[in-house]
Enzyme design. Structure first.
Site, short mmCIF file in Angstrom:
data_model
loop_
_atom_site.label_atom_id
_atom_site.label_comp_id
_atom_site.label_asym_id
_atom_site.label_seq_id
_atom_site.Cartn_x
_atom_site.Cartn_y
_atom_site.Cartn_z
N ASN A 95 -17.34 -22.29 -6.03
CA ASN A 95 -18.63 -21.68 -5.70
C ASN A 95 -18.91 -21.99 -4.24
OD1 ASN A 95 -20.33 -24.17 -5.48
ND2 ASN A 95 -19.65 -24.38 -7.60
N SER B 192 -13.49 -15.28 -11.26
CA SER B 192 -14.76 -14.65 -11.68
C SER B 192 -14.84 -14.27 -13.16
CB SER B 192 -15.10 -13.39 -10.85
OG SER B 192 -15.61 -13.74 -9.58
N THR B 193 -13.76 -14.44 -13.93
CA THR B 193 -13.81 -13.93 -15.31
C THR B 193 -14.34 -14.95 -16.33
OG1 THR B 193 -11.54 -14.55 -15.90
CG2 THR B 193 -11.85 -12.40 -14.87
N GLY B 194 -14.78 -16.11 -15.86
CA GLY B 194 -15.36 -17.12 -16.76
C GLY B 194 -16.86 -17.15 -16.58
N ASP C 213 -2.23 -23.92 -17.69
CA ASP C 213 -3.20 -24.66 -16.89
C ASP C 213 -2.72 -24.65 -15.43
OD1 ASP C 213 -4.71 -26.59 -15.62
OD2 ASP C 213 -4.42 -28.11 -17.18
N ILE C 214 -3.55 -24.14 -14.54
CA ILE C 214 -3.12 -23.98 -13.14
C ILE C 214 -2.90 -25.33 -12.46
CG2 ILE C 214 -5.39 -23.85 -11.98
CD1 ILE C 214 -4.15 -21.32 -10.50
N GLY D 115 -15.35 -25.01 -15.43
CA GLY D 115 -14.19 -24.13 -15.51
C GLY D 115 -12.98 -24.65 -14.77
N VAL D 116 -12.28 -23.74 -14.11
CA VAL D 116 -11.04 -24.11 -13.41
C VAL D 116 -11.35 -25.02 -12.21
CG1 VAL D 116 -10.93 -22.03 -11.95
CG2 VAL D 116 -8.83 -23.19 -12.60
N ASP D 117 -12.51 -24.84 -11.61
CA ASP D 117 -12.94 -25.67 -10.48
C ASP D 117 -13.03 -27.14 -10.92
OD1 ASP D 117 -13.93 -26.33 -7.98
OD2 ASP D 117 -15.93 -25.46 -8.29
N1 AR6 Z 1 -6.24 -23.26 -15.42
C1 AR6 Z 1 -6.26 -21.93 -15.24
N2 AR6 Z 1 -7.33 -21.16 -15.54
C2 AR6 Z 1 -8.41 -21.77 -16.05
C3 AR6 Z 1 -8.48 -23.16 -16.26
C4 AR6 Z 1 -7.32 -23.92 -15.93
N3 AR6 Z 1 -7.27 -25.24 -16.06
N4 AR6 Z 1 -9.71 -23.44 -16.76
C5 AR6 Z 1 -10.38 -22.28 -16.87
N5 AR6 Z 1 -9.61 -21.26 -16.45
P1 AR6 Z 1 -14.26 -20.03 -14.24
P2 AR6 Z 1 -15.54 -18.16 -12.35
C6 AR6 Z 1 -9.90 -19.83 -16.38
O1 AR6 Z 1 -15.47 -20.07 -15.09
O2 AR6 Z 1 -15.81 -17.21 -13.44
C7 AR6 Z 1 -17.34 -23.00 -11.69
O3 AR6 Z 1 -18.41 -23.79 -12.15
C8 AR6 Z 1 -10.96 -19.23 -17.28
O4 AR6 Z 1 -10.44 -18.96 -18.58
O5 AR6 Z 1 -13.52 -21.27 -13.98
O6 AR6 Z 1 -14.95 -17.66 -11.06
C9 AR6 Z 1 -17.36 -22.82 -10.18
O7 AR6 Z 1 -17.80 -24.00 -9.53
C10 AR6 Z 1 -11.31 -17.95 -16.55
O8 AR6 Z 1 -10.43 -16.90 -16.96
O9 AR6 Z 1 -14.59 -19.39 -12.77
C11 AR6 Z 1 -18.31 -21.69 -10.00
O10 AR6 Z 1 -19.65 -22.14 -10.04
C12 AR6 Z 1 -11.02 -18.25 -15.08
O11 AR6 Z 1 -10.37 -19.53 -15.08
C13 AR6 Z 1 -18.05 -20.81 -11.23
O12 AR6 Z 1 -17.50 -21.69 -12.21
C14 AR6 Z 1 -12.23 -18.33 -14.19
O13 AR6 Z 1 -13.29 -18.95 -14.90
C15 AR6 Z 1 -17.02 -19.76 -10.93
O14 AR6 Z 1 -16.91 -18.90 -12.02
#
Ligand code: AR6
Length: 168
Positions: free
Chosen positions: A24, A121-123, A10-11, A32-34
């Site tokens: 975003n 971007s991978t989520g 977890d970052i 997600g991570v945000d």
């Molecule tokens: N720590 C590290 N990595 C994580 C965590 C965490 N706690 N939680 C998820 N990930 P995403 P995107 C990984 O969807 O694709 C948001 O709504 C996850 O497994 O978070 O860039 C923003 O506001 C994946 O590999 O981001 C934007 O609207 C990676 O983080 C949109 O999502 C990225 O997944 C951005 O989409």
């Protein structure tokens, strides 16, 4: 020489100078991570994001802005906006590379020494993981820092962790 580390986790828990957020362009948070970063870091992060929005109207895809890390162990959060995957013909790779490079540039200009990245971007944005990992590793390798000594790729899901393990 930069040291590149790979961990699964977890970052928000990383004790580094800077963690990068996959935000975003509104900078107002999301899933997600945000979502995880805003939840764990507290309201101070959103407050600074709002100030940046008022000044420059958010953050464009591929660009990066820096805020406090609030209650997180890191000192700062750099918010970058990855591209939404749209089949690959919309400059997605270049934009993703810019995310890594602009985040590194901003951290380096501010004299931070350690930076941790999620797999941008991978989520929710559906960038193919294998391609995204190649772009990330290439970008990091091409960067010549003045201050940064350590870069950590923090993979959350098993797929990304395995892909990075094979690459690094
Ligand atoms: N720590 C590290 N990595 C994580 C965590 C965490 N706690 N939680 C998820 N990930 P995403 P995107 C990984 O969807 O694709 C948001 O709504 C996850 O497994 O978070 O860039 C923003 O506001 C994946 O590999 O981001 C934007 O609207 C990676 O983080 C949109 O999502 C990225 O997944 C951005 O989409």
């Amino acid at each position: 020489m930069i040291k590149v580390r790979l961990i699964q986790g977890d970052i928000t828990k990383q004790e580094v100078d800077v963690i990068v957020n996959a935000a975003n362009s509104s900078l107002l948070g999301g899933g997600g991570v945000d979502g995880a970063i805003h939840r764990a870091g507290g309201a101070a992060i959103l407050e600074e994001c709002r100030k940046i929005r008022n000044k420059q109207g958010g953050c464009k895809t591929g660009e990066a802005v820096m805020t406090t890390a609030g209650n997180l162990p890191a000192k700062k959060v750099i918010h970058t906006v990855g591209p939404v995957w749209n089949g690959g013909g919309k400059d997605e790779k270049h934009l993703l590379s810019s995310c890594y490079l602009n985040a590194l540039k901003l951290a380096d200009e501010n004299e931070y020494e350690s930076v941790a990245f999620p797999n941008i971007s991978t989520g929710i944005y559906r960038f193919p993981k294998e391609e995204a990992a190649k772009v990330a590793v290439e970008a990091v390798k091409s960067f010549a820092p003045q201050h940064i000594k350590t870069i950590t790729f923090v993979c959350f899901d098993d797929d990304n962790f395995k892909i990075y393990e094979a690459l690094i």
